[in-house]
Design a protein around this motif. Structure first.
Motif, PDB file in Angstrom:
ATOM      1  N   GLY A   1       0.851  -1.181   0.000  1.00 29.52           N
ATOM      2  CA  GLY A   1       0.000   0.000   0.000  1.00 29.52           C
ATOM      3  C   GLY A   1       0.889   1.233   0.000  1.00 29.52           C
TER       4      GLY A   1
ATOM      5  N   TYR B   1       0.656  10.778  -5.418  1.00 33.03           N
ATOM      6  CA  TYR B   1      -0.083   9.534  -5.646  1.00 33.03           C
ATOM      7  C   TYR B   1      -0.591   8.943  -4.330  1.00 33.03           C
TER       8      TYR B   1
ATOM      9  N   ASP C   1      -3.418   8.765  -3.093  1.00 33.86           N
ATOM     10  CA  ASP C   1      -4.709   8.081  -3.182  1.00 33.86           C
ATOM     11  C   ASP C   1      -4.649   6.798  -4.013  1.00 33.86           C
ATOM     12  N   ALA C   2      -3.445   6.313  -4.316  1.00 32.04           N
ATOM     13  CA  ALA C   2      -3.300   5.092  -5.112  1.00 32.04           C
ATOM     14  C   ALA C   2      -3.918   3.900  -4.384  1.00 32.04           C
ATOM     15  N   THR C   3      -4.447   2.959  -5.165  1.00 32.60           N
ATOM     16  CA  THR C   3      -5.021   1.734  -4.612  1.00 32.60           C
ATOM     17  C   THR C   3      -3.928   0.811  -4.095  1.00 32.60           C
ATOM     18  N   TYR C   4      -2.783   0.794  -4.787  1.00 34.61           N
ATOM     19  CA  TYR C   4      -1.654  -0.065  -4.412  1.00 34.61           C
ATOM     20  C   TYR C   4      -0.374   0.537  -4.968  1.00 34.61           C
TER      21      TYR C   4
ATOM     22  N   TYR D   1       2.531   3.325  -9.008  1.00 37.36           N
ATOM     23  CA  TYR D   1       1.337   3.682  -8.255  1.00 37.36           C
ATOM     24  C   TYR D   1       0.142   3.267  -9.100  1.00 37.36           C
TER      25      TYR D   1
ATOM     26  N   TYR E   1      -4.111   2.342  -9.750  1.00 35.19           N
ATOM     27  CA  TYR E   1      -5.496   2.683  -9.477  1.00 35.19           C
ATOM     28  C   TYR E   1      -6.381   1.656 -10.173  1.00 35.19           C
ATOM     29  N   GLU E   2      -7.129   0.895  -9.398  1.00 34.26           N
ATOM     30  CA  GLU E   2      -7.996  -0.126  -9.962  1.00 34.26           C
ATOM     31  C   GLU E   2      -9.152   0.520 -10.710  1.00 34.26           C
TER      32      GLU E   2
ATOM     33  N   THR F   1      -8.190  -7.822 -12.847  1.00 35.33           N
ATOM     34  CA  THR F   1      -8.385  -6.379 -12.754  1.00 35.33           C
ATOM     35  C   THR F   1      -7.797  -5.709 -13.985  1.00 35.33           C
TER      36      THR F   1
ATOM     37  N   ASP G   1      -6.196  -1.860 -14.580  1.00 33.40           N
ATOM     38  CA  ASP G   1      -5.770  -0.740 -13.750  1.00 33.40           C
ATOM     39  C   ASP G   1      -5.042   0.323 -14.565  1.00 33.40           C
TER      40      ASP G   1
ATOM     41  N   GLU H   1      -1.814   2.819 -14.139  1.00 34.94           N
ATOM     42  CA  GLU H   1      -0.619   2.865 -13.304  1.00 34.94           C
ATOM     43  C   GLU H   1       0.337   3.962 -13.762  1.00 34.94           C
TER      44      GLU H   1
END
Length: 176
Positions: free
Chosen positions: A51, A62, A64-67, A80, A82-83, A96, A98, A100
């Protein structure tokens, strides 16, 4: 109406097989990302997923990135992600798509580029243990900034589920 004989079935099977092989050959012969040309550079290394902040990837742009994926090897920096969409299939497959962003260095250049990732993994029936995972990350044309203006290529990851890392390889090309 006549009955289907074993000879008819064998002929039908050969026709389907021939069509499948032809489709495979034609469909994969020349996608833009498939094979690096003579001016591309092959890359490889390891990515450590996490994370934001878990693996040293804590760029505030970044947050707020998902992962994130901390990159080492030929690429040094962070991805970084984002799904955009996800789906779970009845057979334990999780997929998924995404968006990136790579932020870091490669071959003496520093900057960013954007990728569109497609991730596929297989899980046990309870979705508590990953069996395997892999993903493709084609670079979005024209997305390079800084020392990566004009970059093209693709990065592929294969998860090492025992070690909890993702080994990558790919090819990159910078327009001069």
């Amino acid at each position: 109406m006549r009955s289907l004989t074993s000879e008819d079935a064998r002929g039908w099977w050969y026709a389907v097989l021939a069509l499948a092989v032809a489709s495979l050959l034609l469909g994969t012969a020349a996608p833009a990302w498939a094979a690096p040309d003579a001016k591309s550079t092959r890359i490889s290394g390891v990515g450590i997923p996490g994370g934001v902040g878990d693996n040293g990837c804590d760029d505030p742009d970044y947050a707020d990135a998902t992962y994130t994926i901390a990159m080492s090897g030929d690429l040094e920096g962070c991805i970084y992600g984002y799904e955009l969409s996800a789906k779970v299939l009845d057979n334990g497959i999780f997929q998924t798509r995404d968006q990136e962003f790579f932020v870091g260095t490669w071959n003496g250049n520093e900057g960013t580029w954007e990728m569109r990732e497609h991730f596929t993994s297989k899980w046990d029936p309870t979705f508590s243990e990953q069996k395997f995972g892999r993903c493709q990350h084609p670079i979005v044309d024209g997305s390079g900034t800084g020392g990566f203006e004009g970059i093209t290529g693709r990065i592929d990851f294969k998860d090492d589920v025992v070690l909890g890392v993702a080994n990558y390889r790919g090819h990159l090309k910078l327009e001069s």
